[in-house]
Motif scaffolding. Sequence first.
Motif, PDB file in Angstrom:
ATOM      1  N   UNK A 246      59.129  61.322 -46.206  1.00 54.81           N
ATOM      2  CA  UNK A 246      58.444  62.614 -46.211  1.00 54.81           C
ATOM      3  C   UNK A 246      57.828  62.894 -47.577  1.00 54.81           C
ATOM      4  N   UNK A 247      58.660  62.860 -48.612  1.00 54.22           N
ATOM      5  CA  UNK A 247      58.218  63.230 -49.954  1.00 54.22           C
ATOM      6  C   UNK A 247      58.552  62.119 -50.956  1.00 54.22           C
ATOM      7  N   UNK A 248      57.726  61.072 -51.027  1.00 58.00           N
ATOM      8  CA  UNK A 248      57.957  59.996 -51.999  1.00 58.00           C
ATOM      9  C   UNK A 248      57.942  60.558 -53.421  1.00 58.00           C
ATOM     10  N   UNK A 249      58.902  60.181 -54.251  1.00 55.34           N
ATOM     11  CA  UNK A 249      59.001  60.761 -55.596  1.00 55.34           C
ATOM     12  C   UNK A 249      57.727  60.690 -56.423  1.00 55.34           C
ATOM     13  N   UNK A 250      57.002  59.570 -56.345  1.00 57.43           N
ATOM     14  CA  UNK A 250      55.805  59.435 -57.179  1.00 57.43           C
ATOM     15  C   UNK A 250      54.697  60.417 -56.788  1.00 57.43           C
ATOM     16  N   UNK A 251      54.729  60.889 -55.530  1.00 60.55           N
ATOM     17  CA  UNK A 251      53.704  61.833 -55.074  1.00 60.55           C
ATOM     18  C   UNK A 251      54.163  63.283 -55.157  1.00 60.55           C
ATOM     19  N   UNK A 252      55.466  63.498 -55.152  1.00 64.65           N
ATOM     20  CA  UNK A 252      55.973  64.861 -55.043  1.00 64.65           C
ATOM     21  C   UNK A 252      56.910  65.262 -56.186  1.00 64.65           C
ATOM     22  N   UNK A 253      58.112  64.708 -56.216  1.00 71.31           N
ATOM     23  CA  UNK A 253      59.120  65.156 -57.184  1.00 71.31           C
ATOM     24  C   UNK A 253      58.716  64.926 -58.638  1.00 71.31           C
ATOM     25  N   UNK A 254      58.170  63.763 -58.935  1.00 69.66           N
ATOM     26  CA  UNK A 254      57.844  63.443 -60.326  1.00 69.66           C
ATOM     27  C   UNK A 254      56.750  64.362 -60.876  1.00 69.66           C
ATOM     28  N   UNK A 255      55.597  64.472 -60.198  1.00 69.24           N
ATOM     29  CA  UNK A 255      54.593  65.423 -60.722  1.00 69.24           C
ATOM     30  C   UNK A 255      55.080  66.865 -60.724  1.00 69.24           C
ATOM     31  N   UNK A 256      55.884  67.239 -59.712  1.00 67.13           N
ATOM     32  CA  UNK A 256      56.397  68.608 -59.671  1.00 67.13           C
ATOM     33  C   UNK A 256      57.287  68.886 -60.881  1.00 67.13           C
ATOM     34  N   UNK A 257      58.160  67.968 -61.200  1.00 71.05           N
ATOM     35  CA  UNK A 257      59.055  68.146 -62.341  1.00 71.05           C
ATOM     36  C   UNK A 257      58.268  68.276 -63.640  1.00 71.05           C
ATOM     37  N   UNK A 258      57.179  67.524 -63.746  1.00 74.64           N
ATOM     38  CA  UNK A 258      56.356  67.577 -64.956  1.00 74.64           C
ATOM     39  C   UNK A 258      55.631  68.913 -65.091  1.00 74.64           C
ATOM     40  N   UNK A 259      55.403  69.582 -63.956  1.00 78.51           N
ATOM     41  CA  UNK A 259      54.683  70.865 -63.984  1.00 78.51           C
ATOM     42  C   UNK A 259      55.592  72.073 -64.157  1.00 78.51           C
ATOM     43  N   UNK A 260      56.913  71.876 -64.061  1.00 80.50           N
ATOM     44  CA  UNK A 260      57.864  72.972 -64.229  1.00 80.50           C
ATOM     45  C   UNK A 260      58.475  72.872 -65.621  1.00 80.50           C
ATOM     46  N   UNK A 261      58.372  73.936 -66.382  1.00 80.40           N
ATOM     47  CA  UNK A 261      58.757  73.907 -67.793  1.00 80.40           C
ATOM     48  C   UNK A 261      60.186  73.426 -68.032  1.00 80.40           C
ATOM     49  N   UNK A 262      61.160  74.121 -67.473  1.00 81.36           N
ATOM     50  CA  UNK A 262      62.568  73.804 -67.741  1.00 81.36           C
ATOM     51  C   UNK A 262      63.176  73.091 -66.539  1.00 81.36           C
ATOM     52  N   UNK A 263      62.787  71.819 -66.379  1.00 81.03           N
ATOM     53  CA  UNK A 263      63.274  71.087 -65.211  1.00 81.03           C
ATOM     54  C   UNK A 263      63.843  69.728 -65.594  1.00 81.03           C
ATOM     55  N   UNK A 264      64.754  69.272 -64.759  1.00 81.12           N
ATOM     56  CA  UNK A 264      65.315  67.931 -64.872  1.00 81.12           C
ATOM     57  C   UNK A 264      65.009  67.192 -63.576  1.00 81.12           C
ATOM     58  N   UNK A 265      64.833  65.881 -63.671  1.00 79.87           N
ATOM     59  CA  UNK A 265      64.503  65.065 -62.500  1.00 79.87           C
ATOM     60  C   UNK A 265      65.600  64.045 -62.248  1.00 79.87           C
ATOM     61  N   UNK A 266      66.021  63.967 -61.000  1.00 81.10           N
ATOM     62  CA  UNK A 266      67.015  62.980 -60.593  1.00 81.10           C
ATOM     63  C   UNK A 266      66.477  62.244 -59.372  1.00 81.10           C
ATOM     64  N   UNK A 267      66.212  60.960 -59.522  1.00 83.13           N
ATOM     65  CA  UNK A 267      65.715  60.147 -58.411  1.00 83.13           C
ATOM     66  C   UNK A 267      66.796  59.150 -58.023  1.00 83.13           C
ATOM     67  N   UNK A 268      67.181  59.174 -56.752  1.00 84.37           N
ATOM     68  CA  UNK A 268      68.277  58.330 -56.278  1.00 84.37           C
ATOM     69  C   UNK A 268      67.769  57.339 -55.231  1.00 84.37           C
ATOM     70  N   UNK A 269      68.630  56.384 -54.898  1.00 84.88           N
ATOM     71  CA  UNK A 269      68.355  55.430 -53.826  1.00 84.88           C
ATOM     72  C   UNK A 269      69.309  55.693 -52.678  1.00 84.88           C
TER      73      UNK A 269
END
Length: 297
Positions: A246-269
């Motif tokens: 549904x939401x591949x990290x490279x298209x969704x989570x990663x850019x979203x995290x970069x656009x939110x000031x105080x955010x952390x990113x966790x990518x799992x398998x």
Amino acid sequence: MTFGNPIHDDNGHIKNAVVYCHGSLGNYSSMKKIAPLVGSGDVFDENKYFFICLSALGSPGSCSPSTTDLKSKFPKYSIKDVVNFQKKFLAEKFNINHVLGMIGISMGGFVCLTSAIEYPDFADFIICGVSSYKVAGHDFILSKFVNEIIESDPDYNKGEMTYSLLRTLRIASLAEFNFGLSKEALRAMSNIELSAEFESFGNESIETDIYDLKYCNESCMYFDVEEELDKITSKVLVVACNQDPHFPPNLDAIPMSEMIKDSQLLVIDSNLGHLCFNEIEKISNELREFLEDFDDC
């Protein structure tokens, strides 16, 4: 559904509330996803937090096309409406106008992000799992396809379930089958196993109300807060899965995290893909570390 220990401030307001926001057409019981980490001394220590989950606007058991019996005459609603419905409920039921945090999975992530944008002082933290800042590309087309299937049925506007609508509901729901488990998990099954899973998924889907599905699908279909992410002041943990169709990290989570000031990113398998929060124990250490900043709130 609530569990945990409500702690009140000097003014009598609950100060340790954490709201769980479920995915599409889930309900209050969806909060069971975090149950493996609930318990004294665990990540979601019930002595430290007071968890609340309500069935969202449009979901079965809440104010929805099926429960109001309005069916196709139910007013169209947006994710912002879902947020306001939830905010009003919390204020009226618990006298809560500020929460410690929010946890949202999939559509629940849309709710968390919208809440943080519309009401920047509402939540201290947000955990946004397998979600995105907008529905676009393949995911938009999937939503549009589901809509097309439903609207193509000549019985749709009758407002009552017919055999034709039941069949249409099953087909529309089956369009979603490929977007749950990872491609790897599906490939590991034999075609006989896949056929059985596909059949079972379709049979279970006919328990859903077709009007609830249509309206919920439409509320998500046009979700897009890309230009407003800079309004978020809550601390955010974005959790994504490499195998999420549904939401591949490279298209969704990663850019979203970069656009939110105080955010952390966790990518799992996880071979569970979009359903990876059914293995929430795998990220218990990361969740505990994120929540440490709020231990004294």
